[in-house]
Enzyme design. Structure first.
Site, PDB file in Angstrom:
ATOM      1  N   HIS A  61      31.049  -2.614  37.695  1.00  8.36           N
ATOM      2  CA  HIS A  61      30.298  -3.888  37.819  1.00  8.36           C
ATOM      3  C   HIS A  61      29.056  -3.835  36.901  1.00  8.36           C
ATOM      4  O   HIS A  61      27.921  -3.924  37.380  1.00  8.36           O
ATOM      5  CB  HIS A  61      29.889  -4.029  39.289  1.00  8.36           C
ATOM      6  CG  HIS A  61      29.354  -5.358  39.697  1.00  8.36           C
ATOM      7  ND1 HIS A  61      28.210  -5.924  39.151  1.00  8.36           N
ATOM      8  CD2 HIS A  61      29.783  -6.237  40.626  1.00  8.36           C
ATOM      9  CE1 HIS A  61      27.973  -7.081  39.737  1.00  8.36           C
ATOM     10  NE2 HIS A  61      28.903  -7.310  40.612  1.00  8.36           N
ATOM     11  N   GLU A  94      32.248  -7.309  33.847  1.00 11.14           N
ATOM     12  CA  GLU A  94      32.777  -6.236  34.692  1.00 11.14           C
ATOM     13  C   GLU A  94      34.260  -5.995  34.399  1.00 11.14           C
ATOM     14  O   GLU A  94      35.060  -6.938  34.436  1.00 11.14           O
ATOM     15  CB  GLU A  94      32.586  -6.624  36.162  1.00 11.14           C
ATOM     16  CG  GLU A  94      31.161  -7.023  36.496  1.00 11.14           C
ATOM     17  CD  GLU A  94      31.048  -7.839  37.770  1.00 11.14           C
ATOM     18  OE1 GLU A  94      31.861  -7.634  38.700  1.00 11.14           O
ATOM     19  OE2 GLU A  94      30.148  -8.714  37.843  1.00 11.14           O
TER      20      GLU A  94
HETATM   21  O1  TA6 Z   1      30.793  -9.612  40.502  1.00 17.45           O
HETATM   22  C1  TA6 Z   1      30.111 -10.777  40.869  1.00 17.45           C
HETATM   23  C2  TA6 Z   1      29.799 -10.711  42.360  1.00 17.45           C
HETATM   24  O2  TA6 Z   1      30.979 -10.601  43.114  1.00 17.45           O
HETATM   25  C3  TA6 Z   1      28.977 -11.930  42.740  1.00 17.45           C
HETATM   26  O3  TA6 Z   1      29.738 -12.841  43.517  1.00 17.45           O
HETATM   27  C4  TA6 Z   1      27.791 -11.336  43.499  1.00 17.45           C
HETATM   28  O4  TA6 Z   1      28.117 -11.132  44.845  1.00 17.45           O
HETATM   29  C5  TA6 Z   1      27.641 -10.013  42.735  1.00 17.45           C
HETATM   30  O5  TA6 Z   1      28.992  -9.552  42.632  1.00 17.45           O
HETATM   31  C6  TA6 Z   1      26.658  -9.022  43.278  1.00 17.45           C
HETATM   32  O6  TA6 Z   1      27.075  -8.507  44.453  1.00 17.45           O
HETATM   33  P1  TA6 Z   1      26.111  -7.420  45.186  1.00 17.45           P
HETATM   34  O7  TA6 Z   1      26.894  -7.029  46.386  1.00 17.45           O
HETATM   35  O8  TA6 Z   1      25.917  -6.280  44.239  1.00 17.45           O
HETATM   36  O9  TA6 Z   1      24.810  -8.137  45.447  1.00 17.45           O
END
Ligand code: TA6
Length: 320
Positions: free
Chosen positions: A188, A291
């Protein structure tokens, strides 16, 4: 069980089989002019990598690469100035490892979004100084009763990180059980950019994506991606490289992946970033997430005895 004793408070983080103080960790895995282990805020243990090509920081919790900066370059990876460091808490920025599911758990909303891998202890398995001057580290997720309660599949997760002129991250999943399991995963990755208005993401034109902003919808990407509001998209069935073109820094960041069929593009924009509380004022303007994942249509079935690898190389190019 292994213990990393915090040398000041002599608290112990318990995980597998090796009793080690920070000094012993350095003795066993430290390499001069390459890697040493330190205690950072929140009592977390981090690998501090500093070689001829680049510097990087990786916490043992989550095997979370926080920073990567090639010599003579601006940071490539973004880490929020307001990131919180605490046991069991995910860090805002860097390369969080989403495993063994991406997004909310399919059936149990009480389980952590993006899986548990990024908030549990990983242990150092190997470090190497490579002939080209890069530094290599391999970490393994430490299974506990708490992890097995969330994921009852005999398996192992390791991450291999190579820090050089480029950054290589490989997430390796092995099914050591007798049943096939379905894996969702993502690196991510948060990227440092000059400003979101100066950036275009290339590589996904023509790809279908699940648009998670507002009413979920399936759409097709027409051109390069320009961001001027909240973006939260899961591009599916794509193995393509992505390139973040940053006109402000006059550079491009190439994201070259293998073993990944999904690419997630995310910027929370103002309202979401404020709600999250760890982006800071306008923090969202200096970052974008691209990601490399296997999510939604692209989750992976891992057969008994099989090993699945998701690998990405992040490199910097001059913007033509
Ligand atoms: O990858 C994008 C996502 O799924 C968004 O929807 C948002 O939730 C982000 O990840 C961050 O998630 P986190 O749990 O790290 O705050």
């Amino acid at each position: 069980m292994a213990h990393i004793r915090n040398c000041r408070e002599n608290t112990a983080f318990t995980f597998q089989d090796i009793t080690m103080t920070l000094a012993e960790l350095n003795q066993r895995f430290g390499i001069s002019n390459h890697i040493r282990f330190t205690e950072i805020s929140g009592g977390l243990i981090a690998a501090d990598i500093d070689n001829a090509h680049a510097s990087a920081g990786i916490t043992l919790q989550g095997a979370h690469l926080m920073t990567f900066q090639p010599r003579g370059q601006e940071p490539v990876i973004w880490l929020s100035k307001y990131a919180k460091f605490a046991a069991g808490k995910s860090i805002r920025g860097g390369v969080p490892i989403c495993w063994p599911w991406f997004g909310p758990h399919a059936t149990d909303s009480k389980l952590p979004g993006h899986g548990y891998a990024r908030t549990v202890m990983w242990e150092v398995l190997e470090t190497k100084a490579l002939p080209d001057g890069s530094t290599f580290i391999r970490l393994g997720l430490v299974e506990t009763d708490a992890t097995r309660a969330q994921w009852p599949h005999p398996s192992s997760a390791q991450v291999e990180i190579t820090v050089g002129k480029a950054l290589r991250v490989e997430l390796v999943t092995h099914n050591s059980g007798k049943e096939v399991f379905t894996l969702g995963e993502a690196l991510h990755t948060y990227f440092h950019i000059s400003d979101v208005a100066q950036m275009t993401i290339q590589g996904l034109a023509g790809c279908d994506y699940l648009d998670k902003v507002g009413e979920p919808a399936r759409r097709t990407q027409q051109d390069g991606i320009v961001i001027a509001s909240e973006v939260d998209r899961v591009y599916v069935d794509t193995a393509a490289d992505c390139v973040i073109e940053d006109r402000g820094l006059k550079r491009a960041i190439r994201i070259a992946k293998q073993g990944s069929r999904s690419t997630v593009v995310w910027n929370p924009w103002t309202e979401k970033a404020d709600k999250m509380g760890d982006f800071g004022q306008d923090g969202h303007r200096g970052m974008v997430c691209v990601e490399s994942a296997n999510a939604f249509d692209n989750v992976v079935s891992v057969a008994p005895g099989a090993t699945h690898r998701l690998a990405v190389v992040y490199s910097v190019e001059t913007l033509k």
